[in-house]
Structure formats: C-alpha cells, structure tokens
Design a protein around this motif. Structure first.
Motif, PDB file in Angstrom:
ATOM      1  N   GLY A   1       1.004  -1.147   0.099  1.00  0.00           N
ATOM      2  CA  GLY A   1      -0.135   0.302  -0.095  1.00  0.00           C
ATOM      3  C   GLY A   1       1.217   1.183   0.378  1.00  0.00           C
ATOM      4  O   GLY A   1       0.270   2.390   0.556  1.00  0.00           O
ATOM      5  N   LEU A   2       2.338   1.404  -0.041  1.00  0.00           N
ATOM      6  CA  LEU A   2       2.404   2.673  -0.159  1.00  0.00           C
ATOM      7  C   LEU A   2       3.215   3.023  -2.056  1.00  0.00           C
ATOM      8  O   LEU A   2       3.826   2.264  -2.408  1.00  0.00           O
ATOM      9  N   ALA A   3       2.562   3.269  -2.396  1.00  0.00           N
ATOM     10  CA  ALA A   3       2.525   3.598  -4.128  1.00  0.00           C
ATOM     11  C   ALA A   3       3.427   4.468  -4.192  1.00  0.00           C
ATOM     12  O   ALA A   3       3.990   5.917  -3.687  1.00  0.00           O
ATOM     13  N   GLU A   4       3.546   4.279  -5.355  1.00  0.00           N
ATOM     14  CA  GLU A   4       4.792   4.749  -5.919  1.00  0.00           C
ATOM     15  C   GLU A   4       4.586   6.703  -6.489  1.00  0.00           C
ATOM     16  O   GLU A   4       3.263   6.786  -6.189  1.00  0.00           O
ATOM     17  N   GLY A   5       4.601   7.326  -6.490  1.00  0.00           N
ATOM     18  CA  GLY A   5       4.404   8.429  -6.439  1.00  0.00           C
ATOM     19  C   GLY A   5       4.688   9.540  -4.870  1.00  0.00           C
ATOM     20  O   GLY A   5       4.556  10.400  -4.850  1.00  0.00           O
ATOM     21  N   THR A   6       4.103   8.567  -3.513  1.00  0.00           N
ATOM     22  CA  THR A   6       4.239   9.227  -2.777  1.00  0.00           C
ATOM     23  C   THR A   6       5.509  10.226  -1.934  1.00  0.00           C
ATOM     24  O   THR A   6       6.335   8.787  -1.886  1.00  0.00           O
ATOM     25  N   ALA A   7       4.959  10.125  -0.616  1.00  0.00           N
ATOM     26  CA  ALA A   7       6.348  10.664  -0.261  1.00  0.00           C
ATOM     27  C   ALA A   7       6.616   9.580   0.674  1.00  0.00           C
ATOM     28  O   ALA A   7       7.766   9.375   1.399  1.00  0.00           O
ATOM     29  N   GLU A   8       5.944   8.390   1.119  1.00  0.00           N
ATOM     30  CA  GLU A   8       5.716   7.418   2.225  1.00  0.00           C
ATOM     31  C   GLU A   8       6.694   6.647   1.570  1.00  0.00           C
ATOM     32  O   GLU A   8       7.515   5.753   1.568  1.00  0.00           O
ATOM     33  N   HIS A   9       6.551   5.998  -0.041  1.00  0.00           N
ATOM     34  CA  HIS A   9       6.944   5.394  -1.020  1.00  0.00           C
ATOM     35  C   HIS A   9       8.472   6.141  -1.410  1.00  0.00           C
ATOM     36  O   HIS A   9       9.682   5.596  -1.404  1.00  0.00           O
ATOM     37  N   ALA A  10       8.413   7.086  -1.659  1.00  0.00           N
ATOM     38  CA  ALA A  10       9.965   7.740  -1.392  1.00  0.00           C
ATOM     39  C   ALA A  10      10.833   7.226  -0.135  1.00  0.00           C
ATOM     40  O   ALA A  10      11.856   6.845  -0.301  1.00  0.00           O
TER      41      ALA A  10
END
Length: 234
Positions: free
Chosen positions: A38-47
């Motif tokens: 659930g940590l989608a690419e493009g989000t701050a959480e993913h980065a």
C-alpha cells in the motif's frame, strides 16, 4: 618474542552485490513489494521507504518490512512474499550471474584450506534457487539466511553460526566481506579479524566510512590475495 596472529580459516561472503550481480534487481523488487503493502509509487511514503531500503541493504528482508509496516506482521509477510516473488521473477528472466571472478575467488580460498560460507538477507528458498541457477552446488558447502541463525545483519548471528557450523576455533580466524554497511557492522560485532567492503554493490566508500571496517576492495576477486598476505608464514 612476537607471536603470529592466527591464520584465517573461515571466510563469510555476502551474496547480492558481493558474489552475485545485483543489476538493480533487489531495488526493483522492493518497489513491487512496497506497492503490495500500500505504499504507492509517487507518494512521500514510498520515497521514504525506498530510502530506508537503500540504507538497510544487506539486512534481513522480513525485518526491513517489519520496520516499514510498524511491526504489522501480516503486512510485513505480504511485503516479503511480494519482494521474493518479484526478485525470483527477475532472476528467472535474466538469470542469476556471478560477480566476474567470484567463483574462481571462492575456489582459490577453498584450495588454501579456508572454509567459505555464503550469507544473505534472502530467505533460504530464494538463496538456494540462486545457488542452483549459478551451478554453485558443489562450490558452496554452506549458505546461511537469517532463518538459519536467529537474526539477520547487522547482528552477528549468521557469522557466528558459520563459525560454529564449520568448527572454526576463534573469531580471529574469521574474515567477512560484503557490499553494505550492514555486512561490515555484522563482521565488526562478530569480532572478525577482517571486515572487508567491496565496491561492486549498493553502498559507496562514503557509506563504508560511517562504520568500522578493515579494508575496501574493488571486488571480491582481491580477497584471496589479501588473505594470503595476512596469514602467518610460519
């Protein structure tokens, strides 16, 4: 009267980035796994998660996912399964490849009377699949994952388990090499005489400078000569 230091009799080598080419496969698999939890690419959480994955390269993958999910065991297990499936898929498509000269380096160290053990943050299933793909079944007599030892890197458990399994009588006879700071920390915490970094993987000399180590090598192919030069001559 001076006493010679004991000869190196056990060499523990990391896999991906040290003896096995990575080619970005590990990081690509992490991207797939992060999407699965659930940590989608493009989000701050993913980065932030990608940065964490890079910083913790070499560590037990399930432990990395536990940290990323705040200890949620189910999500961590889901992430770990997705990671290993993505890594296995990429490895099957491209074929696992050794770091150039790695097999020869292992054979040279074995011929010198040293035990050579592979260690990895991968699960035993993925680890053994890589070894089979490389055709290293007769070359490597022992390979360890965190599941075999208790804790993964940067804890010293895999190195100390290798010491016990091979009957090596002292940590002063232990050398370890890897491409990440976690490899070097594990070697230091195990009391290894040699904690060698290699430049063929994820981390750089700048990263290596942040943790204790004894040597930095361009690749694992330099290790046999280094160990020969350090062994007592009489």
């Amino acid at each position: 009267m001076s006493l010679s230091r004991p000869a190196i009799r056990l060499v523990c080598l990391d896999m991906a980035g040290t003896t096995v080419e990575d080619g970005g496969t590990v990081l690509a698999a992490f991207h797939r796994a992060l999407d699965a939890i659930g940590l989608a690419e493009g989000t701050a959480e993913h980065a932030a998660a990608v940065t964490f994955a890079l910083d913790t390269m070499g560590q037990s993958k399930i432990e990395v996912f536990r940290a990323l999910t705040g200890g949620d065991q189910d999500r961590a297990a889901l992430g770990n399964r997705a990671f290993e499936a993505a890594y296995d898929e990429a490895s099957a498509a491209e074929g696992a490849r050794e770091i150039p000269g790695a097999a020869d380096a292992i054979e040279r160290m074995r011929s010198a009377g040293r035990h050579v053990v592979l260690t990895t943050g991968f699960s035993p299933v993925t680890r053994d699949r890589i070894i089979r793909t490389l055709g290293w079944g007769s070359l490597v007599s022992l390979a360890l994952s965190p599941a075999d030892a208790g804790r993964g890197r940067p804890h010293p458990d895999m190195l100390l388990t290798a010491l016990l399994r091979t009957g090596t009588d002292s940590v002063h006879r232990l050398a370890a090499a890897g491409d990440t700071t976690s490899d070097l920390l594990a070697a230091h915490r195990a009391g290894a005489r040699i904690a060698a970094a290699v430049r063929t993987g994820t981390h750089t000399d700048t990263d290596f400078a942040t943790v204790p180590h004894t040597h930095i090598l361009d690749s694992i192919t330099s290790l046999p000569a280094l160990l020969d030069s350090l062994d007592p001559t009489s």
